[in-house]
Design a protein around this motif. Structure first.
Motif, PDB file in Angstrom:
ATOM      1  N   TYR A   1       0.854  -1.202   0.000  1.00 14.03           N
ATOM      2  CA  TYR A   1       0.000   0.000   0.000  1.00 14.03           C
ATOM      3  C   TYR A   1       0.893   1.258   0.000  1.00 14.03           C
ATOM      4  CZ  TYR A   1      -3.838   3.134   1.301  1.00 14.03           C
ATOM      5  OH  TYR A   1      -4.764   4.145   1.313  1.00 14.03           O
ATOM      6  N   ALA A   2       1.905   1.234   0.874  1.00 10.52           N
ATOM      7  CA  ALA A   2       2.838   2.377   0.929  1.00 10.52           C
ATOM      8  C   ALA A   2       3.527   2.554  -0.431  1.00 10.52           C
ATOM      9  CB  ALA A   2       3.871   2.157   2.025  1.00 10.52           C
ATOM     10  N   LEU A   3       3.835   1.440  -1.072  1.00  9.57           N
ATOM     11  CA  LEU A   3       4.496   1.527  -2.378  1.00  9.57           C
ATOM     12  C   LEU A   3       3.586   2.158  -3.432  1.00  9.57           C
ATOM     13  CD1 LEU A   3       6.825   0.960  -4.287  1.00  9.57           C
ATOM     14  CD2 LEU A   3       6.132  -1.434  -4.407  1.00  9.57           C
ATOM     15  N   VAL A   4       2.288   1.815  -3.394  1.00  9.01           N
ATOM     16  CA  VAL A   4       1.351   2.445  -4.337  1.00  9.01           C
ATOM     17  C   VAL A   4       1.362   3.961  -4.116  1.00  9.01           C
ATOM     18  CG1 VAL A   4      -1.069   2.630  -5.064  1.00  9.01           C
ATOM     19  CG2 VAL A   4      -0.151   0.397  -4.429  1.00  9.01           C
ATOM     20  N   CYS A   5       1.298   4.383  -2.834  1.00 10.35           N
ATOM     21  CA  CYS A   5       1.290   5.829  -2.521  1.00 10.35           C
ATOM     22  C   CYS A   5       2.565   6.475  -3.062  1.00 10.35           C
ATOM     23  CB  CYS A   5       1.208   6.062  -1.013  1.00 10.35           C
ATOM     24  SG  CYS A   5      -0.273   5.391  -0.281  1.00 10.35           S
TER      25      CYS A   5
ATOM     26  N   LEU B   1       3.157   1.787 -12.674  1.00 11.45           N
ATOM     27  CA  LEU B   1       1.964   1.378 -11.904  1.00 11.45           C
ATOM     28  C   LEU B   1       1.394   0.065 -12.437  1.00 11.45           C
ATOM     29  CD1 LEU B   1       0.088   4.673 -11.043  1.00 11.45           C
ATOM     30  CD2 LEU B   1       0.778   2.902  -9.436  1.00 11.45           C
ATOM     31  N   LYS B   2       1.557  -0.145 -13.735  1.00  9.97           N
ATOM     32  CA  LYS B   2       1.101  -1.416 -14.319  1.00  9.97           C
ATOM     33  C   LYS B   2       2.018  -2.554 -13.863  1.00  9.97           C
ATOM     34  CE  LYS B   2      -1.501  -1.296 -17.572  1.00  9.97           C
ATOM     35  NZ  LYS B   2      -2.097  -0.851 -18.809  1.00  9.97           N
TER      36      LYS B   2
ATOM     37  N   ASP C   1      -5.996  -5.803 -17.833  1.00 10.62           N
ATOM     38  CA  ASP C   1      -6.614  -4.551 -18.302  1.00 10.62           C
ATOM     39  C   ASP C   1      -8.092  -4.747 -18.610  1.00 10.62           C
ATOM     40  OD1 ASP C   1      -4.463  -2.955 -18.007  1.00 10.62           O
ATOM     41  OD2 ASP C   1      -3.745  -3.149 -20.068  1.00 10.62           O
ATOM     42  N   ARG C   2      -8.402  -5.900 -19.189  1.00 13.55           N
ATOM     43  CA  ARG C   2      -9.795  -6.171 -19.552  1.00 13.55           C
ATOM     44  C   ARG C   2     -10.652  -6.247 -18.285  1.00 13.55           C
ATOM     45  NH1 ARG C   2     -13.239 -10.128 -20.018  1.00 13.55           N
ATOM     46  NH2 ARG C   2     -11.891 -11.666 -19.045  1.00 13.55           N
ATOM     47  N   VAL C   3     -10.122  -6.908 -17.269  1.00 13.53           N
ATOM     48  CA  VAL C   3     -10.891  -7.146 -16.045  1.00 13.53           C
ATOM     49  C   VAL C   3     -11.003  -5.882 -15.189  1.00 13.53           C
ATOM     50  CG1 VAL C   3     -10.778  -8.404 -13.874  1.00 13.53           C
ATOM     51  CG2 VAL C   3     -10.393  -9.603 -16.003  1.00 13.53           C
ATOM     52  N   LYS C   4      -9.928  -5.118 -15.076  1.00 16.77           N
ATOM     53  CA  LYS C   4      -9.962  -3.967 -14.151  1.00 16.77           C
ATOM     54  C   LYS C   4     -10.491  -2.705 -14.819  1.00 16.77           C
ATOM     55  CE  LYS C   4      -5.193  -2.338 -14.751  1.00 16.77           C
ATOM     56  NZ  LYS C   4      -5.418  -1.069 -15.370  1.00 16.77           N
ATOM     57  N   ARG C   5     -10.802  -2.766 -16.052  1.00 15.85           N
ATOM     58  CA  ARG C   5     -11.344  -1.648 -16.823  1.00 15.85           C
ATOM     59  C   ARG C   5     -10.512  -0.380 -16.668  1.00 15.85           C
ATOM     60  NH1 ARG C   5     -15.921  -3.747 -14.328  1.00 15.85           N
ATOM     61  NH2 ARG C   5     -16.983  -5.233 -15.639  1.00 15.85           N
ATOM     62  N   ASN C   6      -9.198  -0.562 -16.786  1.00 18.66           N
ATOM     63  CA  ASN C   6      -8.245   0.556 -16.793  1.00 18.66           C
ATOM     64  C   ASN C   6      -8.225   1.438 -15.553  1.00 18.66           C
ATOM     65  OD1 ASN C   6      -6.882   0.004 -19.096  1.00 18.66           O
ATOM     66  ND2 ASN C   6      -8.481   0.898 -20.386  1.00 18.66           N
ATOM     67  N   ASP C   7      -8.654   0.910 -14.443  1.00 18.38           N
ATOM     68  CA  ASP C   7      -8.548   1.684 -13.220  1.00 18.38           C
ATOM     69  C   ASP C   7      -7.368   1.140 -12.409  1.00 18.38           C
ATOM     70  OD1 ASP C   7      -8.762   2.960 -10.859  1.00 18.38           O
ATOM     71  OD2 ASP C   7     -10.673   2.079 -10.275  1.00 18.38           O
ATOM     72  N   ASP C   8      -6.205   1.798 -12.541  1.00 23.82           N
ATOM     73  CA  ASP C   8      -5.004   1.291 -11.875  1.00 23.82           C
ATOM     74  C   ASP C   8      -5.123   1.286 -10.356  1.00 23.82           C
ATOM     75  OD1 ASP C   8      -3.480   0.527 -13.994  1.00 23.82           O
ATOM     76  OD2 ASP C   8      -2.527   2.483 -14.273  1.00 23.82           O
TER      77      ASP C   8
END
Ligand code: SF4
Length: 401
Positions: free
Chosen positions: A184-188, A328-329, A386-393
């Motif tokens: 989580y910290a890494l995403v931030c 991020l991907k 990408d198909r499953v998450k509908r481009n919401d990183d």
């Protein structure tokens, strides 16, 4: 003469093939190509077995000097030179130096930059997985300078990416009860650094400052509190697990597939097509309980396993350094891999009441035989995400709770 920096983790220097003792030897189910000289050496060999197999079971491809011929696999999918005791006939009769490049290299994997070489191993080899995961100091890296006539004929390493990689690795090292807090910290951190502009020096100062803040927030429990506000998205979890299970089932008949399907079967029991939505939802929660109540206490006594896995992935994948995929991907892919591995291990822990080192090795090597297979496999894996998450990183955060 030019100086080249060679990075070699302990897991590389400690590795050697265990041959017949290997759980799932690599002399099968892949293309064993031979260069022209090796092909001729086998064909002209005075050792009858070597020569006969070369005549009957090596097909000429002549694609290039290095891809001149290919060894045919027998009805079991094994290399024709593999003997019944799982020893290689070439190695036994002609010595290691007579092996083809494919055979003598695997599972070693080196990445070359203009002034650096990064040495690693692919996790698709069970013994490599053992060396990476089950040694506290496996990720200690020995940096050595060697000299050669010219720099490598490849691009220079991206310095900013290397700095992001080092901060990311340190964020994952901070001691926490759950690696999810570190992720989580890494995403931030990545969301913040992505927006930075200006010189490398000014970016570095800002990265250092946000890194320090995030470490403090992990220590104070602020990260845990923030994660409490994120809710899991079961549809996303289900779509990812289903997509990966399907891709493995329909995928190439690659090495490790039998092992991975055996563990996948334990996971499938939670997602029978006849189950109601309510039942599926309860089963997803049951898997999380399996992780919390059985797997995590076992892993807690061996904290190096998950820590080594993530450190390995950041190092081996050249996280943030490789710019062919947005960072991020890259993180999303890593979290999805972890989510799948975690789910399979939870199902196994629930079925057997515990985890074992062998289960970890089996799942890791077989899953990475599928994931580290080739660049095309990685591309289709990303396309499926990408198909499953509908481009919401940002939905990556929902896989951490
Ligand atoms: S998979 Fe690894 S340990 Fe097994 S035979 Fe191949 S190189 Fe050796």
């Amino acid at each position: 003469m030019k100086e080249i920096l060679v990075s070699q983790p302990e897991y590389v220097s400690n590795f050697s093939c265990i041959g017949p003792a290997c759980e799932d030897h690599c002399c099968k189910q892949w293309d064993i190509t031979l260069d022209k000289n090796t092909y001729k050496k086998y064909l002209k060999s005075e050792i009858p077995g070597v020569k006969n197999i070369a005549v009957e079971n090596i097909a000429l491809t002549k694609k290039s000097h290095s891809n001149w011929a290919m060894i045919k696999l027998n009805e079991k999918g094994n290399c024709s030179y593999l003997e019944p005791d799982n020893l290689c006939q070439i190695h036994r009769t002609m010595g290691a130096e007579a092996l083809s490049k494919t055979c003598s290299t695997y599972p070693r994997y080196n990445v070359f930059y203009k002034k650096e070489v990064i040495e690693s191993l692919t996790l698709s080899c069970p013994e490599a997985a053992r060396k990476v995961l089950f040694n506290e100091t496996a990720l200690n890296i020995n940096n050595q300078t060697v000299t050669q006539v010219a720099f490598n004929d490849t691009a220079d390493l991206n310095v900013e990416g290397k700095i992001v990689n080092l901060f990311s690795a340190n964020l994952l090292m901070a001691p926490q009860n759950r690696i999810e807090h570190n992720l989580y910290a890494l995403v931030c951190f990545l969301l913040y650094t992505e927006k930075l502009t200006g010189s490398l020096d000014s970016k570095f100062a800002k990265m250092e400052s946000v890194y320090t803040t995030l470490v403090q927030q992990m220590d104070s429990g602020e990260i845990v509190q923030a994660m409490g506000k994120v809710s899991a998205e079961q549809k996303l979890e289900l779509a990812l697990l289903g997509g990966i299970q399907q891709a493995i089932g329909y995928g190439l008949n690659a090495r490790g597939k039998v092992t991975l399907l055996r563990y996948g079967k334990e996971l499938n029991q939670y997602f029978d097509v006849n189950f109601t939505e309510q039942e599926i939802s309860e089963h997803l929660l049951r898997l999380k309980q399996g992780w919390d109540q059985i797997a995590l206490p076992w892993l807690g006594q061996r904290p190096y396993i998950l820590r080594n896995y993530f450190q390995y992935r950041l190092y081996h994948d050249r996280f943030a350094i490789d710019q062919s995929i947005p960072v991020l991907k890259q993180l999303y892919v890593l979290v999805v891999d972890y989510f799948y591995i975690k789910s399979v291990l939870s199902a196994h822990a629930l079925a057997h009441g515990s985890l074992t080192e062998q289960a970890i090795i089996d799942v890791m090597y077989s899953y990475h035989s599928y994931r580290q297979h080739n660049k095309i496999a990685t591309k289709s894996f990303i396309a499926e995400i990408d198909r499953v998450k509908r481009n919401d990183d940002l939905s990556v955060l929902q896989l951490l709770v």
